[in-house]
Scaffold this motif. Structure first.
Motif, mmCIF file in Angstrom:
data_model
loop_
_atom_site.group_PDB
_atom_site.id
_atom_site.type_symbol
_atom_site.label_atom_id
_atom_site.label_comp_id
_atom_site.label_asym_id
_atom_site.label_seq_id
_atom_site.Cartn_x
_atom_site.Cartn_y
_atom_site.Cartn_z
ATOM 1 N N ASP A 1 0.799 -0.948 -0.217
ATOM 2 C CA ASP A 1 -0.044 -0.192 0.229
ATOM 3 C C ASP A 1 0.523 1.174 0.060
ATOM 4 O O ASP A 1 0.768 2.494 -0.403
ATOM 5 C CB ASP A 1 -0.943 0.291 1.491
ATOM 6 N N SER A 2 2.284 0.891 -0.004
ATOM 7 C CA SER A 2 2.998 2.311 0.225
ATOM 8 C C SER A 2 3.441 2.203 -1.338
ATOM 9 O O SER A 2 3.852 1.635 -1.982
ATOM 10 C CB SER A 2 4.247 2.066 0.918
ATOM 11 N N ARG A 3 3.427 4.036 -1.746
ATOM 12 C CA ARG A 3 3.848 4.260 -2.711
ATOM 13 C C ARG A 3 5.128 4.152 -3.180
ATOM 14 O O ARG A 3 5.686 3.424 -4.245
ATOM 15 C CB ARG A 3 3.998 5.882 -2.739
ATOM 16 N N LEU A 4 6.161 4.482 -1.780
ATOM 17 C CA LEU A 4 7.413 3.757 -2.183
ATOM 18 C C LEU A 4 7.339 2.411 -2.829
ATOM 19 O O LEU A 4 8.361 2.261 -3.480
ATOM 20 C CB LEU A 4 9.125 3.832 -1.055
ATOM 21 N N TYR A 5 6.629 1.577 -2.398
ATOM 22 C CA TYR A 5 6.712 -0.276 -2.830
ATOM 23 C C TYR A 5 6.282 -0.270 -4.171
ATOM 24 O O TYR A 5 6.869 -0.729 -5.253
ATOM 25 C CB TYR A 5 5.843 -0.500 -1.819
ATOM 26 N N VAL A 6 5.242 1.294 -4.465
ATOM 27 C CA VAL A 6 5.043 1.000 -6.059
ATOM 28 C C VAL A 6 6.532 1.445 -6.866
ATOM 29 O O VAL A 6 6.581 1.022 -8.024
ATOM 30 C CB VAL A 6 3.628 1.383 -6.262
ATOM 31 N N LEU A 7 6.685 1.995 -6.628
ATOM 32 C CA LEU A 7 7.805 2.467 -7.039
ATOM 33 C C LEU A 7 9.189 1.742 -7.210
ATOM 34 O O LEU A 7 9.712 2.006 -8.526
ATOM 35 C CB LEU A 7 8.084 4.204 -6.240
ATOM 36 N N ALA A 8 9.164 1.428 -6.115
ATOM 37 C CA ALA A 8 10.426 0.226 -6.266
ATOM 38 C C ALA A 8 10.085 -0.738 -7.595
ATOM 39 O O ALA A 8 10.948 -1.306 -8.196
ATOM 40 C CB ALA A 8 10.443 -0.098 -5.164
ATOM 41 N N HIS A 9 8.433 -1.307 -6.887
ATOM 42 C CA HIS A 9 8.773 -2.697 -8.148
ATOM 43 C C HIS A 9 8.835 -1.966 -9.083
ATOM 44 O O HIS A 9 8.680 -2.820 -10.368
ATOM 45 C CB HIS A 9 7.328 -3.140 -7.724
ATOM 46 N N LEU A 10 8.513 -0.513 -9.885
ATOM 47 C CA LEU A 10 7.792 0.064 -10.896
ATOM 48 C C LEU A 10 9.498 0.241 -11.776
ATOM 49 O O LEU A 10 10.098 -0.067 -12.816
ATOM 50 C CB LEU A 10 7.374 1.845 -11.090
ATOM 51 N N GLN A 11 10.758 0.280 -10.458
ATOM 52 C CA GLN A 11 11.816 0.598 -11.364
ATOM 53 C C GLN A 11 12.133 -1.212 -12.097
ATOM 54 O O GLN A 11 12.861 -1.079 -12.945
ATOM 55 C CB GLN A 11 12.730 0.525 -9.716
ATOM 56 N N VAL A 12 11.864 -1.895 -11.267
ATOM 57 C CA VAL A 12 12.311 -4.005 -11.900
ATOM 58 C C VAL A 12 11.391 -3.673 -13.249
ATOM 59 O O VAL A 12 12.420 -4.099 -13.677
ATOM 60 C CB VAL A 12 12.091 -4.409 -10.449
ATOM 61 N N PHE A 13 10.276 -3.640 -13.215
ATOM 62 C CA PHE A 13 9.780 -3.183 -14.293
ATOM 63 C C PHE A 13 9.653 -3.141 -15.104
ATOM 64 O O PHE A 13 9.854 -3.462 -16.473
ATOM 65 C CB PHE A 13 7.929 -3.051 -13.898
ATOM 66 N N HIS A 14 10.458 -1.115 -15.262
ATOM 67 C CA HIS A 14 11.053 -0.788 -16.345
ATOM 68 C C HIS A 14 13.167 -1.685 -17.293
ATOM 69 O O HIS A 14 12.392 -1.594 -18.078
ATOM 70 C CB HIS A 14 11.485 0.725 -16.028
#
Length: 171
Positions: free
Chosen positions: A122-135
């Motif tokens: 639910d945290s924004r940072l968790y989402v952003l970190a995953h997006l780094q890996v997705f990218h």
């Protein structure tokens, strides 16, 4: 053959094993794909473990070129991975577990990734970190497995700058 077109009979024939032997180790072709994934993940782990704690843009670019090289060296597998993820609904949790594993590995050295995991989904940072890996995955997969004809240097530079900025901005 594509993943969807590959049957257990085809796997048995190519592997030169009996049906009984196949079913001793696997329940279906999806289990074979997951087994192949287990062979690829350690290579990915080694690569991610090599990312410096506070990478410069040059170091991040070297990391991204190494990721592209890993995908190129494992092209057949990375193509299979894309097909499995598109045709097996149960595969998504496996992919997220791989991402979480990479975030744990990165978090052992880079605090922002540790904080991202600690914050939970639910945290924004968790989402952003995953997006780094997705990218990173998405770029490597699209360029290598799908044959995207683009200026790879521009993509690598952008992703490297974005990764370095993400780490610096969230220290």
């Amino acid at each position: 053959n594509s993943y969807v077109a590959t049957t257990v009979d085809m796997i048995i024939t190519i592997a030169g094993v009996s049906r009984a032997t196949f079913y001793k180790y696997f329940t279906n072709r999806y289990d074979v794909a997951k087994g192949l994934l287990d062979l690829f993940i350690p290579k990915l782990d080694v690569l991610f473990d090599g990312l410096p704690d506070r990478p410069t843009v040059l170091e991040a670019k070297e990391f991204l070129y190494a990721l592209l090289k890993l995908y190129e060296a494992n092209r057949q597998f990375t193509c299979l991975l894309g097909e499995v993820s598109g045709s097996e609904p149960d595969f998504f949790p496996n992919m997220m577990a791989i991402h979480d594993n990479l975030l744990v590995r990165l978090g052992a050295r880079i605090p922002v990734f540790a904080r991202a995991l600690a914050g939970g989904p639910d945290s924004r940072l968790y989402v952003l970190a995953h997006l780094q890996v997705f990218h990173l995955y998405g770029f490597a997969n699209t360029v290598v497995s799908k044959g995207w004809q683009i200026n790879v240097e521009a993509g690598v530079t952008y992703l490297a700058e974005d990764l370095v900025k993400f780490i610096a901005d969230n220290e």
